[in-house]
Motif scaffolding. Structure first.
Motif, PDB file in Angstrom:
ATOM      1  N   VAL A 142       0.837  -1.200   0.000  1.00 52.20           N
ATOM      2  CA  VAL A 142       0.000   0.000   0.000  1.00 52.20           C
ATOM      3  C   VAL A 142       0.872   1.250   0.000  1.00 52.20           C
ATOM      4  CG1 VAL A 142      -1.701   1.300   1.338  1.00 52.20           C
ATOM      5  CG2 VAL A 142      -1.939  -1.170   1.086  1.00 52.20           C
ATOM      6  N   LEU A 209      -5.673  -1.094  -5.849  1.00 47.99           N
ATOM      7  CA  LEU A 209      -6.177  -0.704  -4.526  1.00 47.99           C
ATOM      8  C   LEU A 209      -7.449  -1.461  -4.172  1.00 47.99           C
ATOM      9  CD1 LEU A 209      -5.591   3.162  -4.650  1.00 47.99           C
ATOM     10  CD2 LEU A 209      -4.445   1.526  -3.147  1.00 47.99           C
ATOM     11  N   GLY A 213      -7.658  -3.906  -1.003  1.00 48.20           N
ATOM     12  CA  GLY A 213      -8.685  -3.681   0.018  1.00 48.20           C
ATOM     13  C   GLY A 213      -9.461  -4.949   0.329  1.00 48.20           C
ATOM     14  N   ARG A 214      -9.780  -5.738  -0.704  1.00 51.27           N
ATOM     15  CA  ARG A 214     -10.475  -7.000  -0.470  1.00 51.27           C
ATOM     16  C   ARG A 214      -9.591  -7.989   0.283  1.00 51.27           C
ATOM     17  NH1 ARG A 214     -12.657  -5.787  -5.735  1.00 51.27           N
ATOM     18  NH2 ARG A 214     -10.930  -6.872  -6.739  1.00 51.27           N
ATOM     19  N   LEU A 238      -6.092  -0.425   5.818  1.00 51.05           N
ATOM     20  CA  LEU A 238      -7.402  -0.294   5.189  1.00 51.05           C
ATOM     21  C   LEU A 238      -7.812   1.166   5.072  1.00 51.05           C
ATOM     22  CD1 LEU A 238      -9.680  -1.996   4.019  1.00 51.05           C
ATOM     23  CD2 LEU A 238     -10.726  -2.051   6.281  1.00 51.05           C
ATOM     24  N   ILE A 241      -5.880   2.643   2.244  1.00 50.33           N
ATOM     25  CA  ILE A 241      -6.426   2.221   0.950  1.00 50.33           C
ATOM     26  C   ILE A 241      -7.622   3.085   0.581  1.00 50.33           C
ATOM     27  CG2 ILE A 241      -7.658   0.351  -0.215  1.00 50.33           C
ATOM     28  CD1 ILE A 241      -5.834  -1.618   1.196  1.00 50.33           C
ATOM     29  N   GLN A 242      -8.473   3.369   1.550  1.00 48.73           N
ATOM     30  CA  GLN A 242      -9.644   4.199   1.269  1.00 48.73           C
ATOM     31  C   GLN A 242      -9.247   5.611   0.841  1.00 48.73           C
ATOM     32  OE1 GLN A 242     -11.848   3.913   4.924  1.00 48.73           O
ATOM     33  NE2 GLN A 242     -12.652   1.873   4.476  1.00 48.73           N
ATOM     34  N   THR A 245      -7.652   5.478  -2.580  1.00 51.82           N
ATOM     35  CA  THR A 245      -8.673   5.284  -3.617  1.00 51.82           C
ATOM     36  C   THR A 245      -9.321   6.608  -3.994  1.00 51.82           C
ATOM     37  OG1 THR A 245      -9.107   3.032  -2.831  1.00 51.82           O
ATOM     38  CG2 THR A 245     -10.801   4.073  -4.187  1.00 51.82           C
TER      39      THR A 245
END
Length: 334
Positions: A142, A209, A213-214, A238, A241-242, A245
Motif C-alpha cells: 500500500v 487498490l 482492500g479485499r 485499510l 487504501i480508502q 482510492t
C-alpha cells in the motif's frame, strides 16, 4: 527463482532454493518469482499445498480470488510494476498463507517486494511468523501504491503545464512578439499520448487498490487470532487504501479534465489554421472579381482601349486585396 526467508535467532536469513533443495528451517516467507513448472511442482510437494499455475492465476475471476482450502488461505490481487517507466504493467500476485509459511507467487516484479525484503534486514521481526510477513507485505504494497500515485500526480502536473502554459496564448500587455505562441499540433499530440498513459496507469492503480482492500478485509475475517499490533496495522492499511482510492479517483478526474483541455487546444489550433485560409480566401476574392470582369470577351469595354486601363486594373486588384486585410486587422481577427 524461489527465495526463502527464514527467521532464526532474531535475524532473517535469505536463501535461494532449487527444485531439489529442502526447505530451510524456520522458513516464514517464500517468494516465487516466475517459477518454472518444475520449481512450482517441487514447492507444492515440499509445502504439501496446491499452488496455482500462471494460467490458473490469470483465469481466476474477481469474485473467486479469495478462498480458503485445507487450512490454507489463497488471496490474489493485481499489482503494478514499472510505474516510473513508459511501459507500466499490471499483473496478478497470489498470496498463499499456509499454517507455517507465506508464499508469494508472481510473474511480475513490483518494487514493493524488494522494498519489503530490504526492510527485513533492518526489522527482522516483520517476518517472525507467516502472518507477520503477510501483514508487513500488505503494508509495504500500500505504501508503494502511494508512491505510484505521486508519480501520476507529477506527470499530470507537467502535462498541465504543457497544456495551459504553452497550448493557450498567454495574456499579456506586452508587445505581441513577447507572447507565447501555441505549439504545433504534433506537440499537443505528444501531450495527448502522455495523458492517455497517465490515465491508464491511474486505472491500474485503482484496480490494485480495490484488490488490496479485499485482501485486507479477508485477512481480518479469516484470521481472528491476529495480535493487537497486527490488527492496528491492518486497520491503518485499510484506512490508507480508502484515502488512496479517493486520491486515485481525483487523479482520474484530472486526466479527464486535461484530456478535454488538450482536445480543445487542438481544435483551437486547427481553427486558427482554417481562419488563416479563410482570411486569405476573402482577401483574394475582390482581386479575383476584378480580374474576372476584365477577362470577359465583350466588344464594348471602354477600359480595354484606354492606355492606363491595365495599370488601373492592377491598382484596383491590389487595393481590393489590402483593404480587407486592414479591416480584419482592425477588428482583431488577425
Amino acid at each position: 527463482m524461489i527465495t526463502a526467508y527464514c527467521y532464526r535467532s532474531g535475524a532473517i536469513h535469505r536463501r535461494v532454493i532449487g527444485p531439489g533443495d529442502p526447505l530451510p528451517e524456520g522458513c516464514t516467507w517464500i517468494d516465487a518469482l516466475k517459477p518454472t513448472e518444475e520449481e512450482r511442482t517441487a514447492l507444492t510437494g515440499a509445502l504439501n499445498v496446491d499452488l496455482p499455475s500462471f494460467e490458473d492465476m490469470m483465469e481466476i475471476e474477481a469474485s473467486s480470488r479469495l478462498y480458503t482450502e485445507e487450512s490454507c488461505s489463497y488471496m490474489t490481487a493485481p499489482v503494478v510494476a514499472n510505474a516510473e517507466t513508459s511501459a507500466p504493467e499490471a499483473n496478478a500476485l497470489t498470496l498463499v498463507l499456509t499454517p507455517t509459511t507465506l508464499v508469494t507467487l508472481r510473474y511480475i516484479e513490483p518494487k514493493s517486494i524488494g522494498i519489503f525484503a530490504e526492510r527485513l534486514n533492518r526489522n527482522p521481526h516483520l517476518a517472525a511468523t507467516n502472518v507477520a510477513a503477510l501483514v508487513g507485505l500488505l503494508d509495504t504494497m500500500v505504501d508503494r501504491t502511494a508512491d505510484v500515485l505521486e508519480v501520476i500526480a507529477s506527470r499530470l502536473e507537467r502535462l498541465s503545464t504543457d497544456v495551459f502554459d504553452r497550448a493557450w496564448p498567454q495574456e499579456t500587455r506586452g508587445p505581441a512578439t513577447e507572447r507565447k505562441r501555441p505549439p504545433a499540433e504534433r506537440d499537443l499530440q505528444e501531450v495527448l499520448r502522455g495523458i492517455g498513459k497517465a490515465g491508464d496507469l491511474a486505472g491500474k492503480v485503482r484496480d490494485s487498490l480495490a484488490g488490496l482492500g479485499r485482501v485486507v478485509a479477508y485477512v481480518n475475517a479469516v484470521k481472528p487470532s491476529l495480535s493487537n499490533d497486527q490488527k492496528r496495522t491492518l486497520k491503518t492499511v485499510l484506512r490508507d487504501i480508502q484515502s488512496l482510492t479517493e486520491h486515485a479517483d481525483f487523479q482520474a478526474q484530472r486526466v479527464s479534465f486535461l484530456l478535454d483541455a488538450t482536445l480543445g487546444a487542438i481544435n483551437i489550433e486547427q481553427n486558427n489554421i482554417v481562419k488563416t485560409f479563410s482570411v486569405v480566401a476573402v482577401a483574394f476574392m475582390p482581386p479575383t472579381l476584378i480580374a474576372s470582369i476584365y477577362g470577359m470577351n465583350f466588344e464594348v469595354m471602354p477600359e480595354l482601349s484606354w492606355p492606363f486601363g491595365y495599370p488601373m486594373a492592377l491598382a484596383l486588384m491590389v487595393m481590393s486585396g489590402i483593404l480587407p486585410l486592414l479591416y480584419f486587422k482592425r477588428r482583431g481577427w488577425l
